[in-house]
Design a protein around this motif. Structure first.
Motif, short mmCIF file in Angstrom:
data_model
loop_
_atom_site.label_atom_id
_atom_site.label_comp_id
_atom_site.label_asym_id
_atom_site.label_seq_id
_atom_site.Cartn_x
_atom_site.Cartn_y
_atom_site.Cartn_z
N SER A 227 0.57 10.04 -0.13
CA SER A 227 1.88 10.60 0.03
C SER A 227 1.86 11.87 0.84
O SER A 227 2.85 11.99 1.82
N ARG B 230 3.43 12.09 4.75
CA ARG B 230 4.21 13.36 5.09
C ARG B 230 3.89 14.12 6.27
O ARG B 230 4.73 14.48 7.30
N TRP C 202 8.71 8.58 5.40
CA TRP C 202 7.89 8.77 4.25
C TRP C 202 8.32 7.65 3.34
O TRP C 202 7.28 6.94 2.72
N MET D 185 5.70 4.94 1.62
CA MET D 185 5.60 4.90 0.21
C MET D 185 6.08 3.49 -0.40
O MET D 185 5.59 3.18 -1.48
#
Length: 274
Positions: free
Chosen positions: A153, A157, A183, A187
Motif C-alpha cells: 500500500s 502510493r 493507488w 490495490m
C-alpha cells in the motif's frame, strides 16, 4: 462489459464499448483497464469500438495464483480477441501492456490486427544482462518485489506520487486525484500477481517477438521516463520492428497517457486513421 473464461479456467474482465474499428488497450503494472479511461472515452467519441481488459490478477479479473507471465498474458488477450471476434484491430499497450501486445502478436499471429502502438513500453528487455548492458540492474526489480510483498500500500502510493507521473520532478504539481486513482487500481489487484508480474515485465526478452511483428507499429516514449528508461526501450524497439516508427516526447513521464492525454490521444488518432 463482461467476462471471458480462458483455456486454464481464469475469468478475465473486459470492457467493450461502441462500434467501428476496434482499438484494444492493454494496461500497465499493477493497474487495470481503468487506466485507459482518457483513451476509451476519446476514441469512443471518435467512432471507434474500444476494448480493454483487466490482466489476470489485476482489477476485476480472477486473482489466480499462477500464470503471471507474458505467455499467459498474451494468451488471455487472445481469449478476449477471439471471444469478441475482433478483426482489423489496433492494439495499444502501455508499459507492461506493450510487452503483452508484442508477445500476443508474435505468438498468436497478426491476421486479426491492423496496427499496434507501444507506449512507454517495456520491450525489448528491461533488466541489465551481459548482452543488455544498458538495462536496469536486477536489484531494482528485486526491491520492487520486496516492497510489493511487505508494504504494498505505501509502496504503490510512493510510485504514483513520485516517478510514475514525474511528480517528483522540480516544479511539478502533483495531482492528488491521479495519485489516488493509481493507488486504487493497484490495490484492487492481487499482491501475488503483482509480485510475480515484476519478473514478467522486467526479465522477459522481447527481441525475437519484435522482429516477427511486421504490421505498422508506432513506438511512443517520453525521454523523461523514470520507470522504463527511454534509451534502452523506445529507440531499440523501433529499430527491431520491421515496420516500426519512433515518436519521442521531450520531458514526458512514464504515465503520459494520463498526464499528457490530450497530446497522446491526438497522435494515436492520427496513426489510427493514417
Amino acid at each position: 462489459m463482461g467476462f471471458v473464461t480462458t483455456r486454464d479456467g481464469t475469468e478475465i474482465f473486459y470492457k467493450d464499448w461502441g462500434h467501428g474499428q476496434p482499438i484494444v488497450f492493454s494496461h500497465g503494472w499493477p493497474l487495470s483497464s481503468d487506466d485507459w479511461d482518457p483513451q476509451l472515452m476519446y476514441f469512443l467519441d471518435h467512432g471507434f469500438r474500444v476494448v480493454a481488459h483487466d490482466r489476470r490478477g489485476h482489477g476485476r479479473s480472477a486473482q489466480v495464483p499462477d500464470g503471471h507471465d507474458m505467455d499467459h498474458y498474451a494468451d488471455d488477450l487472445a481469449s478476449v480477441v477471439t471471444h469478441l471476434d475482433l478483426r482489423d484491430a489496433i492494439h495499444v499497450g502501455h508499459s507492461t501492456g506493450g510487452g503483452e501486445v508484442i508477445r500476443f502478436l508474435a505468438r498468436h499471429g497478426q491476421d486479426r490486427a491492423a496496427k499496434a502502438v507501444l507506449i512507454s513500453a517495456v520491450p525489448p528487455l528491461m533488466v541489465r544482462t551481459d548482452s543488455n548492458p544498458g538495462g536496469v540492474p536486477k536489484t531494482v526489480f528485486d526491491d520492487f518485489q520486496t516492497q510489493t510483498a511487505h508494504r504494498r500500500s505505501s509502496f504503490f502510493r510512493e510510485v504514483a506520487a513520485g516517478p510514475f507521473y514525474g511528480f517528483n520532478r522540480e516544479g511539478a504539481t502533483p495531482d492528488e486525484a491521479v495519485i489516488q486513482n493509481w493507488w486504487r487500481q493497484g490495490m484492487t489487484g492481487s499482491a501475488k500477481a503483482h509480485y510475480d508480474g515484476v519478473v514478467a515485465f522486467s526479465q522477459t526478452d522481447f527481441t525475437e517477438d519484435l522482429k516477427k511483428v511486421t504490421l505498422p507499429v508506432l513506438v511512443m516514449h517520453g525521454d523523461d521516463d523514470q520507470v522504463v528508461p527511454y534509451a534502452n526501450a523506445g529507440p531499440r524497439s523501433a529499430e527491431l520492428l520491421p515496420n516500426g516508427t519512433l515518436k519521442t516526447y521531450e520531458g514526458f513521464p512514464h504515465g503520459m497517457i494520463t498526464t499528457q492525454a490530450d497530446v497522446i490521444n491526438a497522435d494515436l488518432l492520427a496513426f489510427a486513421r493514417g
